[in-house]
Scaffold this motif. Structure first.
Motif, PDB file in Angstrom:
ATOM      1  N   THR A  21       0.879  -1.077   0.036  1.00 15.30           N
ATOM      2  CA  THR A  21       0.624  -0.001  -0.064  1.00 15.30           C
ATOM      3  C   THR A  21       0.833   1.565   0.064  1.00 15.30           C
ATOM      4  O   THR A  21       0.017   2.845   0.202  1.00 15.30           O
ATOM      5  CB  THR A  21      -0.968   0.466   1.618  1.00 15.30           C
ATOM      6  N   ARG A  22       2.371   0.923   0.155  1.00 16.51           N
ATOM      7  CA  ARG A  22       3.293   2.199   0.185  1.00 16.51           C
ATOM      8  C   ARG A  22       3.915   2.770  -1.116  1.00 16.51           C
ATOM      9  O   ARG A  22       4.435   3.533  -1.266  1.00 16.51           O
ATOM     10  CB  ARG A  22       3.984   1.766   1.170  1.00 16.51           C
ATOM     11  N   ILE A  23       3.515   1.683  -2.332  1.00 19.41           N
ATOM     12  CA  ILE A  23       3.841   1.899  -3.876  1.00 19.41           C
ATOM     13  C   ILE A  23       3.335   3.944  -4.041  1.00 19.41           C
ATOM     14  O   ILE A  23       2.098   3.606  -4.038  1.00 19.41           O
ATOM     15  CB  ILE A  23       3.909   0.918  -4.197  1.00 19.41           C
ATOM     16  N   GLU A  24       4.021   4.294  -4.453  1.00 18.73           N
ATOM     17  CA  GLU A  24       3.484   5.365  -4.878  1.00 18.73           C
ATOM     18  C   GLU A  24       3.325   5.097  -6.700  1.00 18.73           C
ATOM     19  O   GLU A  24       3.897   4.701  -7.200  1.00 18.73           O
ATOM     20  CB  GLU A  24       4.153   6.487  -4.291  1.00 18.73           C
ATOM     21  N   VAL A  25       2.132   5.922  -6.834  1.00 20.79           N
ATOM     22  CA  VAL A  25       1.729   5.827  -8.135  1.00 20.79           C
ATOM     23  C   VAL A  25       1.722   7.301  -8.728  1.00 20.79           C
ATOM     24  O   VAL A  25       0.373   7.928  -8.074  1.00 20.79           O
ATOM     25  CB  VAL A  25       1.259   5.431  -8.796  1.00 20.79           C
ATOM     26  N   LEU A  26       1.954   8.231  -9.487  1.00 23.10           N
ATOM     27  CA  LEU A  26       2.022   9.809  -9.594  1.00 23.10           C
ATOM     28  C   LEU A  26       2.488  10.416  -8.550  1.00 23.10           C
ATOM     29  O   LEU A  26       1.347  11.440  -8.453  1.00 23.10           O
ATOM     30  CB  LEU A  26       0.860   9.638 -10.625  1.00 23.10           C
TER      31      LEU A  26
END
Length: 326
Positions: free
Chosen positions: A155-160
């Protein structure tokens, strides 16, 4: 423009913006994009849960077991991950949704088939689900040491520039908007909230519609079960204890009428953001925790009063039941 000024959502958005700007005067940088993105991310789960609760409240019901559902499904997926860390995270998330859906179905069936008031059913399952957590975990906690790195970091993976948790809230919000405004189920939910008697004559199955609403609240609770355990890296019987009141508060502040039939997706989102901003802003300006609780409670009472007055002015009741003289 005149119609916009009359909407509750517009003024609630103005209040939230005013709180942010006022806090920024005391703590420069509070209104920065990075900080606001952090507040939204912290409020993401409350937004998702408030939308699920909204679907139930619109049908003149309430689901007090959402936080317990969240805690139980979170514990289940945490135990599965600890025992089988190789299972893909999307599969665990889907399993959490299914578990939450089944728990919501249990609530819905009791309400539909046995005609038991929703507040009674969910108050009972609130305790039952907490007890099930204790039984399956033997009173133990699942900590970060037992979880796989992928489980915690997903859930901590960043997208844009935004974590996946924030994107989940955005996707769920769009889905609820389409559900409530573009589908027959959404129209049925509003209809039975406005007047269940008239809805029967319109061909709507009231019991089945309420059951569907509890399926929705159960599914989002299960989904947030994984999100909560992943974000806070803990699975225990105490997870989200008492959070069901915060979920209801977000709905009430957002203009979701506890009498049913009135409320919007935007209102539920803004109600959650209102609480999210308060929880972050008040400690920043050194407000006592006791005053924080008092301010939140006052906001809830004020929202209920405003809702009640708005319903009276709007002639919300479209079919009044009258006593037939003998």
């Amino acid at each position: 423009m005149t119609t916009l000024l009359r909407t509750r959502e517009f003024w609630l958005a103005i209040i939230v913006a005013a709180m942010i700007l006022a806090t920024n005067l005391r703590a420069p940088g509070f209104a920065s994009l990075g900080n606001l993105a952090g507040i939204f991310n912290d409020t993401a789960m409350l937004i998702i849960l408030a939308l699920g609760q909204m679907a139930v409240i619109l049908t003149r019901s309430i689901d007090l077991s959402m936080a317990s559902n969240l805690a139980l499904t979170g514990m289940i997926v945490a135990l599965i991950n600890a025992a089988y860390p190789g299972i893909p995270i999307p599969a665990l998330m889907l399993f959490a949704v299914i578990c939450g859906l089944l728990l919501g179905a249990f609530n819905g069936l009791l309400i539909w088939l046995l005609d038991i008031p929703a507040i009674v059913v969910t108050l009972g399952t609130l305790t039952i689900y907490r007890g099930m957590i204790f039984l399956i975990a033997g009173g133990q906690w699942v900590n970060a040491d037992a979880m796989s790195p992928a489980f915690v970091q997903y859930t901590r993976i960043e997208v844009l520039g935004l974590p996946l948790l924030s994107w989940y809230a955005i996707v769920v919000a769009v889905g609820f908007f389409l559900l409530m405004t573009r589908t027959s189920l959404g129209r049925a939910i509003y209809a039975i909230g406005v007047n269940p008697t008239a809805s029967v004559y319109a061909g709507i199955n009231v019991g089945r519609t309420k059951f569907s609403a509890f399926l929705i609240s159960g599914a989002v609770s299960g989904f947030c079960g994984y999100l909560w355990v992943s974000r806070y890296v803990i699975g225990s019987v105490e997870v989200a204890k008492g959070y069901e009141l915060t979920i209801v508060a977000a709905c009430v502040i957002g203009g979701i009428s506890i009498a049913g039939g009135v409320g919007t997706v935007a209102g539920a989102i803004l109600g959650a953001l209102f609480l999210g901003v308060i929880n972050v802003a008040l400690p920043v300006i050194n407000v006592s925790p006791f005053w924080q609780m008092a301010i939140s409670g006052a906001a809830i009472i004020l929202a209920v009063v405003v809702n009640a007055r708005g319903e009276k002015r709007g002639n919300r009741l479209i079919l009044r039941q009258t006593e037939v003289p003998s």
